[in-house]
Each structure stands twice: as structure tokens, then as C-alpha cells.
Motif scaffolding. Sequence first.
Motif, PDB file in Angstrom:
ATOM      1  N   SER B 150       0.046  -1.236  -0.510  1.00  0.00           N
ATOM      2  CA  SER B 150      -0.217  -0.290  -0.356  1.00  0.00           C
ATOM      3  C   SER B 150       0.341   1.215   0.017  1.00  0.00           C
ATOM      4  O   SER B 150       2.174   1.170   0.556  1.00  0.00           O
ATOM      5  CB  SER B 150      -0.774   0.039   1.227  1.00  0.00           C
ATOM      6  N   LYS B 151       0.582   2.340  -0.813  1.00  0.00           N
ATOM      7  CA  LYS B 151       1.211   3.339  -0.833  1.00  0.00           C
ATOM      8  C   LYS B 151       0.485   4.694  -0.163  1.00  0.00           C
ATOM      9  O   LYS B 151      -0.419   4.213   0.385  1.00  0.00           O
ATOM     10  CB  LYS B 151       1.438   4.099  -2.488  1.00  0.00           C
ATOM     11  N   ALA B 152       2.015   5.245   0.495  1.00  0.00           N
ATOM     12  CA  ALA B 152       1.565   6.174   1.520  1.00  0.00           C
ATOM     13  C   ALA B 152       0.211   7.080   0.412  1.00  0.00           C
ATOM     14  O   ALA B 152       0.427   7.179  -0.410  1.00  0.00           O
ATOM     15  CB  ALA B 152       2.931   6.607   2.116  1.00  0.00           C
ATOM     16  N   GLY B 153      -0.320   8.243   1.602  1.00  0.00           N
ATOM     17  CA  GLY B 153      -1.482   9.257   1.080  1.00  0.00           C
ATOM     18  C   GLY B 153      -0.597  10.098   0.460  1.00  0.00           C
ATOM     19  O   GLY B 153       1.020  10.482   0.658  1.00  0.00           O
ATOM     20  N   PRO B 154      -1.097  11.014  -0.265  1.00  0.00           N
ATOM     21  CA  PRO B 154      -0.607  12.418  -0.505  1.00  0.00           C
ATOM     22  C   PRO B 154      -0.203  13.257   0.899  1.00  0.00           C
ATOM     23  O   PRO B 154      -1.192  12.928   2.086  1.00  0.00           O
ATOM     24  CB  PRO B 154      -2.050  13.298  -1.531  1.00  0.00           C
ATOM     25  N   ASN B 155       0.728  14.417   0.511  1.00  0.00           N
ATOM     26  CA  ASN B 155       0.949  14.315   1.807  1.00  0.00           C
ATOM     27  C   ASN B 155       1.408  13.315   3.156  1.00  0.00           C
ATOM     28  O   ASN B 155       1.727  14.412   4.231  1.00  0.00           O
ATOM     29  CB  ASN B 155       0.119  15.835   2.359  1.00  0.00           C
ATOM     30  N   GLY B 156       1.785  12.318   2.653  1.00  0.00           N
ATOM     31  CA  GLY B 156       1.882  11.581   3.664  1.00  0.00           C
ATOM     32  C   GLY B 156       1.771  11.236   4.770  1.00  0.00           C
ATOM     33  O   GLY B 156       1.610  10.646   5.618  1.00  0.00           O
ATOM     34  N   GLU B 157       0.346  11.927   4.187  1.00  0.00           N
ATOM     35  CA  GLU B 157      -0.339  11.174   5.609  1.00  0.00           C
ATOM     36  C   GLU B 157      -1.623   9.422   4.924  1.00  0.00           C
ATOM     37  O   GLU B 157      -2.022  10.101   3.851  1.00  0.00           O
ATOM     38  CB  GLU B 157      -1.596  12.289   5.954  1.00  0.00           C
ATOM     39  N   GLY B 158      -1.851   9.058   5.430  1.00  0.00           N
ATOM     40  CA  GLY B 158      -2.571   7.468   5.344  1.00  0.00           C
ATOM     41  C   GLY B 158      -2.378   6.654   4.175  1.00  0.00           C
ATOM     42  O   GLY B 158      -1.060   6.904   4.307  1.00  0.00           O
ATOM     43  N   LEU B 159      -3.094   5.806   3.799  1.00  0.00           N
ATOM     44  CA  LEU B 159      -2.283   4.906   2.809  1.00  0.00           C
ATOM     45  C   LEU B 159      -3.452   4.888   1.617  1.00  0.00           C
ATOM     46  O   LEU B 159      -4.652   5.718   1.602  1.00  0.00           O
ATOM     47  CB  LEU B 159      -2.583   3.614   3.406  1.00  0.00           C
ATOM     48  N   LEU B 160      -3.013   4.351   0.733  1.00  0.00           N
ATOM     49  CA  LEU B 160      -4.155   4.475  -0.218  1.00  0.00           C
ATOM     50  C   LEU B 160      -4.306   3.286  -0.806  1.00  0.00           C
ATOM     51  O   LEU B 160      -3.957   2.202  -0.946  1.00  0.00           O
ATOM     52  CB  LEU B 160      -3.500   5.168  -1.583  1.00  0.00           C
ATOM     53  N   CYS B 161      -5.886   2.902  -1.548  1.00  0.00           N
ATOM     54  CA  CYS B 161      -6.486   1.832  -2.252  1.00  0.00           C
ATOM     55  C   CYS B 161      -5.521   1.566  -3.328  1.00  0.00           C
ATOM     56  O   CYS B 161      -4.363   2.437  -3.602  1.00  0.00           O
ATOM     57  CB  CYS B 161      -7.690   1.981  -2.045  1.00  0.00           C
ATOM     58  N   ALA B 162      -5.359   0.493  -3.709  1.00  0.00           N
ATOM     59  CA  ALA B 162      -4.811  -0.688  -4.211  1.00  0.00           C
ATOM     60  C   ALA B 162      -4.873   0.043  -5.728  1.00  0.00           C
ATOM     61  O   ALA B 162      -4.060   0.697  -6.362  1.00  0.00           O
ATOM     62  CB  ALA B 162      -5.008  -1.839  -5.373  1.00  0.00           C
ATOM     63  N   LYS B 163      -6.718   0.976  -5.909  1.00  0.00           N
ATOM     64  CA  LYS B 163      -6.887   1.246  -7.380  1.00  0.00           C
ATOM     65  C   LYS B 163      -6.054   3.228  -7.038  1.00  0.00           C
ATOM     66  O   LYS B 163      -5.096   3.544  -8.683  1.00  0.00           O
ATOM     67  CB  LYS B 163      -8.342   1.786  -6.956  1.00  0.00           C
ATOM     68  N   CYS B 164      -6.016   3.701  -6.672  1.00  0.00           N
ATOM     69  CA  CYS B 164      -5.802   5.194  -6.069  1.00  0.00           C
ATOM     70  C   CYS B 164      -4.230   4.904  -6.360  1.00  0.00           C
ATOM     71  O   CYS B 164      -2.917   5.735  -7.283  1.00  0.00           O
ATOM     72  CB  CYS B 164      -5.845   5.556  -5.249  1.00  0.00           C
ATOM     73  N   GLY B 165      -3.306   3.605  -5.656  1.00  0.00           N
ATOM     74  CA  GLY B 165      -1.756   3.409  -5.172  1.00  0.00           C
ATOM     75  C   GLY B 165      -1.666   3.459  -6.970  1.00  0.00           C
ATOM     76  O   GLY B 165      -0.575   3.493  -7.368  1.00  0.00           O
ATOM     77  N   LYS B 166      -2.668   2.950  -7.941  1.00  0.00           N
ATOM     78  CA  LYS B 166      -1.839   2.237  -9.041  1.00  0.00           C
ATOM     79  C   LYS B 166      -1.490   3.848  -9.455  1.00  0.00           C
ATOM     80  O   LYS B 166      -1.278   3.554 -10.450  1.00  0.00           O
ATOM     81  CB  LYS B 166      -2.558   1.715  -9.712  1.00  0.00           C
ATOM     82  N   LYS B 167      -2.556   5.067  -9.626  1.00  0.00           N
ATOM     83  CA  LYS B 167      -2.567   6.433  -9.941  1.00  0.00           C
ATOM     84  C   LYS B 167      -1.784   6.340 -10.113  1.00  0.00           C
ATOM     85  O   LYS B 167      -0.468   7.406 -10.926  1.00  0.00           O
ATOM     86  CB  LYS B 167      -3.978   6.801 -10.414  1.00  0.00           C
ATOM     87  N   VAL B 168      -1.150   6.605  -8.629  1.00  0.00           N
ATOM     88  CA  VAL B 168       0.555   7.404  -8.046  1.00  0.00           C
ATOM     89  C   VAL B 168       1.307   6.933  -9.097  1.00  0.00           C
ATOM     90  O   VAL B 168       2.489   7.409  -9.501  1.00  0.00           O
ATOM     91  CB  VAL B 168       0.339   7.338  -6.529  1.00  0.00           C
ATOM     92  N   GLY B 169       1.840   5.754  -8.767  1.00  0.00           N
ATOM     93  CA  GLY B 169       2.758   4.427  -9.222  1.00  0.00           C
ATOM     94  C   GLY B 169       2.878   4.881 -10.774  1.00  0.00           C
ATOM     95  O   GLY B 169       3.627   4.616 -11.164  1.00  0.00           O
TER      96      GLY B 169
END
Lengths: 102, 584
Positions: B150-169
Motif C-alpha cells: 500500500s502506498k502512502a497518501g498525498p502529503n504522507g498522510e494515511g494510505l491509498l487503496c490499490a486503485k489510487c495507488g496504481k494511479k500514483v504509481g
Amino acid sequence: MSVEDQSSVILESGDGFQFIVRKSAASKSPAIRSMLDKKNAFVEAVENKIVFKNITAPVLEKVCQYFYYYEKHKGQEVCPDPDFITPELALELLCVADFLDC
Amino acid sequence: MSRRAGGSGIRGPNSALTDFLRERGISAADIARRARERAALAASEAEAAGEGASASGATPDPIGSSGATPTSSAAVTPAESSNSTPVPESSTAGAARGRRSTTALAAKKRKKRNDDDEEEWTMYSAPIPNPGQISHCAECGDRFTVTTYSKAGPNGEGLLCAKCGKKVGAKDKDKPAPKKRAAKRTKRDLTRTLLDGAQTGAGTLKSYCIKLVAKFIDHVDELGDISTHDMDQICQIISRNRSLNSSTLKLFLTPQTTKLCLYDCAKVTEQDLMEIPRLIPGLKHLDLTHAGFMTDSVLSYYAEKFPNLTSLHMRGAFLVSRDALISFFQHAGSRLTSFTLSSTARTSEAVIGTLVKHCPTLEHLTLSNLQRFDNAHLSHLSGLRHLKSLDISYAGGEITDEALVPVLQAIGGELRSLSLAGNYMLGADTANAIGNHCPILRELNLEQLEELEDKDIITLFSKWARNGNSGLVDINLSRVTELTDEGLAAVVMHSKGSLERLGVNSCEKLTAEGLKKVAVGCGKLKEVDTGFVRAVGDEAVEVLAGAGVKRLGVWGCGRVTEAVDTRLGEGGKMVVVGREGVVA
């Protein structure tokens, strides 16, 4: 074009690219050193330009990079391996290195 | 307390845990203070509500998320809070567990936080859910199961779900990959280079190219027009990497080759070996190491298909039978001038007898590490009158003076090189015979001949001084344990003008003085192995360096320190291998 500055030499590849290299660095190769030796009175020494008909520009560029790499790290006990040699060119470069004896 | 409060910046020794906590700005005093305040607040609230202070459990959890053990705020007294908060508790325990890494501690704390003290910890940072837990995505807000990916959310807060993580990746991929830093050469790499005997510092362009070609040998279709020497270098490197196999072997089989050395044939199959004569029928010199796939049929094929083969070397060809060897000698023996058979048990008197009978022109013979080689085998060798070099090291059977002396008597006159290493039963008579019958010897290996005494060595070299031997280039007296300074002095006296390599590993009776005399006496000395000669110290090393020795082995010489000056007399540095804890 010829280099007025006697501290540099032009190395020209078979496909017409010219590389201006410091003589101190290019002298790593005994072949180049003897070509530039004034005593031998080769055309190369007079014109201060060496044309390598059989060497292509990409390979000659790597050779020039190596000259400077060697000059920079000469005499150092620990030095990083050069990162500019690519696997695609390695074999061609090997033949050229054999020719230039460096 | 005064230590912690100190504005002077002076602190006493403390544990890794204390350091870690200070780094994070966590102080036990602050936590205790806050707990007191909260308790006071809760008490006043309880009073205001008109109820007794005993309403424990009624107050809702301030965070409302830790279901496991709801904290009873009313019950928290200052004394208790210092017990229940993780910090003071662990800081006392920390003294005992001080050695644990901070990461382990951090992990442990995270666990603890999830257990019971959530409220304390949320004051400092938002909790990072562990893999397997359910969390809400920082981007879209959906519930998802946390994984290690799981990737860290924007600004380093919280985590991203698989879908959003993929977009960021995907966005990250568009950015150019960070440039690789040039691989740093570690101490270990340097040690390795040194042990290989390679030069340190910037190498030649050729050497770098050869290394690179060897690394990518699987992608090479053809080596093309490179020199035989370079080809051999590449072969050595890929043999060492154990990547010489059917496909890479083809690169070295060019028709114009006359000399082929394959340094590791462990993956070269029988068919590949059969292929060699087809592609290089004119081969003169063939050297096969670890030739486990070599069989009888290959050898008989070689006898037939290599009309020009004069030099054959087989190491580890343990499948080749005695009969095949005999028939090979019968067919191709007359051509051979150089032959090696090593590391096999399939030899017999008949094999050696045929070898001697059918290879009259043999000049170089190596029969080393043969399990069955003994006196009976050895005595046949008297017939090889043209032999220039003989190596019968590490014979498996019994080799004694009685058998060797007549052989030396018969063939010693032409010998330039002799290796008797590891035949530990040989003694004084052998030394005598060498002195008497080998007048033009240049290289001598007497490693592990522990029966030899100091006086034998002296006799040998004084004999040579008389019968006109012009001096040895290479002598190995490693583990000739009785050797003393006097014996070494005799060596120097005789070979001072020619000696280049000297091995005196484990000759414990030598002194530093004796070695200094060697250094002073032998002007051409290039390589010396003084490993496990305990007397060797910095001074001896410096004298050897001053005399121009290029390479010195000092394994197990405890007196050689880092401070030793290894500059060579004529400039440059001596390579000193084996200093304790020192690299170059």
C-alpha cells in the motif's frame, strides 16, 4: 579546422565527427602518442589532427571519455569502474582499445 | 532530572532507547504531566455532572477507536499513568534491552500502541495501519485491506487503496528513474582484487571492455576479430563465473585458433567436446580443466581428428578409462610434446608404461594428483630422456627416494623444472640426487617435503654451486619445516643473481634477519611468500619492499602491522597480501 592550441588534438572518426581532446589525456594511448611525436614528423603531428578511418563516432567518443577518466583517476588506489562503457559497444571498443593499446 | 534539563548540552551515557525517545521529542515528564491534567479535568467534569468519582468505564474513549481495552480516564491517577504509558515503562526496561535496534523498538511500540495506549500515541503521529488491517483510502475514502505494498497518501498522510495507488504509481513511472550512483567499491571488493593479484586503481580500457563482454557473454553472438590473448582473457573470466557452457563455448571455437584453453569444462558436455575437432581441426594445444564429461569416445575421436595436436592437458577427466588412455598414446603419442593428466584415479603401470613407450618426444609432463601414482609408476619415467619439465606433485601412492633417485639419474640432465610437492616421504637422498643430476634446473618445487632437513638443502645448493648450475629462478620451500636461516643463506649464495620467486610459507624456524639477507642478496626477487613465518615483522617487510619485491604474502604474520611502509625502492608500492584487517 585546426587547433591552434598545441595542448589539444583533434581526433576525427571515420564518419567525420571531431573530438578535441587534451594531449595530456590522449597520450594514454602509446599509438596516439607516437603519432603526435614531432620527431616522427607524421602528418598527424603537423596538422595536430588524427583521422581514424575505421572507428565510428560513438566508439571514439567512449575512447575520449576513457582518456579523461584515466587522467582523473591515474595514481589513485581506489577508483570507481567507468560507467560510460555500454555492453552494446564493448566488443567494438575492445578491438579499438587493442589497436590504440590502451 | 538535572541531566535531562541540562541546557549545558552535557549528557551522561544512556541507552539506545533513551536516545530514540529524545530524538522523537518524547519525555516521560511531559506525559505524566498531561495525564495528571486529564485526570484532574475528568474529575472536575464528573463532579460537575453530579456523580461520584467512581463512574469508571462510563466516560467514552477520547479516540473511540480502540475497542480492545477502553481506557478508563477517571481511573488514571498520576501514579498509575506512569505505569500504563509505554514510555517510562520501556525506558526502565530499555537499560536491559539497550542493544536492540531502534527499528525493532519502533515496531514494538507500534504494536503496543495498537494494544492499549492508543490515545497517548495518537498525540504524536497518526497511526499507520499494519498489513492485514482495514483502513480507509486517503484519496477516495473507500475501505480497503492494507498490504505491505500500500502506498502512502498525498502529503504522507494515511494510505491509498490499490486503485489510487496504481494511479500514483503510473505517475511516478513517467518521471525519469533516479540516476544510479556509480557502484561504490567496498573493502571486500578491494580485498578480492588484491587476492586475484590484479592491479588496483584505474585499469586499461581493454580490461574494462573484457570484463563487460564477459559479463554479458550470453548476449554475444560472435566475438569477431579480437586477438587470441583477449579471447583467452574473456574465457578465463567466464570460466571463473562458471558461465562456460555449450552456447558460450561456440564463441571460442574459431577455425584459425591453434591454442584453446577451457578453464572450466564442468558444463561443457560430451557433444560439445566432440564439436571442437570439427570446428578447429588444426588445433595444436588443448587444455581442459574440470573435464568431467570427457569420455573414452571423445579421447579416441581426438586421437583421430586432431592431426596436429602436440599438447594435451586434461584435468579432472575421471571418466576416461585406462584402456582409452593406452590406445590414445598408441595412436597420437608420437606427436605429443606436452601432456598433463591430473586428478583421476584411472591410471596404472600399463598406462604410464605406454605413455613412455609411445611418446618419445615428450618434453613437458605433469602427472599430479593421481590417486594411484606410486613408485612402480614412477620408475617407468626413466625412459623419457628429453623431458624438460616434470611435475609429479601430490601423488596418491607411496613415492620414496629409492624410486625417484634412479629416475632423476636417468632424466635429470635435461630438466629445467621439477615439482615434487606433497610427496612427503622424500628426503635427503632426493635432495642429493637433485644436486647431482639436475645441473640446469631453473624451477624447483619442494613444498611439503617435511622430511627434508636444513643440511640437505645446504648440501643441494653447495653441490649446485660446484657443478655449475647457473641459479634458480623459482624455488618453493613452503612447509619444509626444518629450514633455517643457514639453509636459506645457501639458497641465496647460489641463486642470488637469478632468483625471482621464493616460497618459504610455514618455515617457522626462519628469522627476520635471514629474510633480510635474502632481500639484500637477491636483486631480481619479485615475489615472496613468507606466510606463517612468525618472525616476519614490519622491518623485514620494509627491507623486502626496499629491495624491489613486488608481491609479498604475509598470511599469519601477526607482527606485520598497518603502519608498515610498503613503498618500493624504485617507486610504486609492494602488494602485501594477508595483513590482518588491512586491505591494501
